[in-house]
Scaffold this active site. Structure first.
Site, PDB file in Angstrom:
ATOM      1  N   ASP A 130      -1.168  -1.824   3.445  1.00 30.92           N
ATOM      2  CA  ASP A 130      -2.221  -1.860   4.461  1.00 30.92           C
ATOM      3  C   ASP A 130      -2.955  -0.530   4.421  1.00 30.92           C
ATOM      4  O   ASP A 130      -2.337   0.536   4.521  1.00 30.92           O
ATOM      5  CB  ASP A 130      -1.626  -2.082   5.852  1.00 30.92           C
ATOM      6  CG  ASP A 130      -0.912  -3.425   5.970  1.00 30.92           C
ATOM      7  OD1 ASP A 130      -1.302  -4.350   5.239  1.00 30.92           O
ATOM      8  OD2 ASP A 130       0.021  -3.531   6.778  1.00 30.92           O
ATOM      9  N   ILE A 131      -4.266  -0.592   4.286  1.00 28.49           N
ATOM     10  CA  ILE A 131      -5.080   0.615   4.183  1.00 28.49           C
ATOM     11  C   ILE A 131      -6.039   0.688   5.366  1.00 28.49           C
ATOM     12  O   ILE A 131      -6.783  -0.256   5.631  1.00 28.49           O
ATOM     13  CB  ILE A 131      -5.883   0.650   2.865  1.00 28.49           C
ATOM     14  CG1 ILE A 131      -4.966   0.409   1.671  1.00 28.49           C
ATOM     15  CG2 ILE A 131      -6.627   1.962   2.739  1.00 28.49           C
ATOM     16  CD1 ILE A 131      -3.873   1.429   1.491  1.00 28.49           C
TER      17      ILE A 131
END
Length: 256
Positions: A130-131
């Site tokens: 997850d960015i």
């Protein structure tokens, strides 16, 4: 067979399907079994289901529910959420799930990936990153179970996990989640150029054109949530999926 997979991504919370916006405010969208049956009828390529509360609450996967999913699913099924050891992974595979997706248990712990790959093969092991952008607008690794940014180079972390044996990477743009505002093509380009395994992008897709843009940016496959469960500006729940002919033309216009 299509050149690129298009994958509905479903979020599971306490036995129900929900949809979030930027990982917040989960909204009920339906019963998972009914939704799986609809996707069966629409001949979906592949289905991914992520339990978004299992790791947060340090719970084991809901094996009974996963078994029901696998029994109903006519397409390959991926599952993520709460997997922390080999025995849990083995049990999930025994229920009929083709791939497991890991995040919390493998960040800074590539040894677990190597152990899983030695047991089940890299083709069965996906990792999810997850960015999320910080206040400066710089992309950072985000740990959804804690809700915190992690101060490591996200590209280096992704490469490390792939070197450990992960067969696929799910790249989730947190700031795009549930927004239907278009994908983060810059992230996709950076990630796809840094690894040699299939990249599945997730977040922001709102149209077939967005799916094509993701592929053009380097994604091997495109996953989406809101695009397949909502309809119209009022976000009415309507389960949809493009026809095979639509996707074939999208990826290969000269074929039709």
């Amino acid at each position: 067979m299509l050149k690129h997979r298009v994958i509905p991504s479903l979020l599971l919370s306490e036995g129900s399907l929900v949809k979030t916006i930027r990982f917040k405010n989960p909204e009920y969208v339906g019963d998972p079994i009914n939704v799986i049956r609809i996707f069966n009828d629409k001949e979906v390529d592949e289905l991914a289901i992520f339990d978004i509360v299992a790791s947060k609450k340090e719970r084991e996967p809901d094996y009974d529910l996963i078994e029901q999913f696998a029994a109903e699913c006519f397409m390959p099924l991926s599952y993520g959420g709460g997997i922390r050891n080999i025995d849990q992974a083995r049990r999930i595979f025994s229920l009929g799930v083709e791939k497991i997706c890991l995040q919390s248990s493998i960040l800074s712990n590539s040894a677990f990936i190597r152990e899983l790959v030695s047991q089940f093969g890299s083709q069965s092991i996906m990792v999810s990153l997850d960015i999320k952008k910080n206040w400066r607008g710089n992309p950072k690794l985000y740990q959804s179970s804690s809700g915190k940014l992690i101060d490591v180079d996200w590209l280096e972390e992704m490469q490390r996990l792939v070197l450990a044996g992960a067969g696929e990477v799910v790249l989730n743009a947190v700031d795009k989640d549930g927004t239907l505002a278009g994908p983060d093509l810059s992230l996709i380009k950076q990630a796809s150029s840094a690894i040699g395994v299939p990249l599945i992008c997730l977040g922001g897709v709102s149209s077939l054109a967005d799916i094509k843009a993701c592929v053009d940016a380097g994604a091997s496959a495109v996953a989406a949530g809101a695009f397949f469960v909502y309809y119209g500006k009022h976000r009415a729940v309507l389960i949809t999926y493009p026809s095979y002919d639509e996707l074939e033309y999208l990826f290969n216009p000269s074929s039709i």
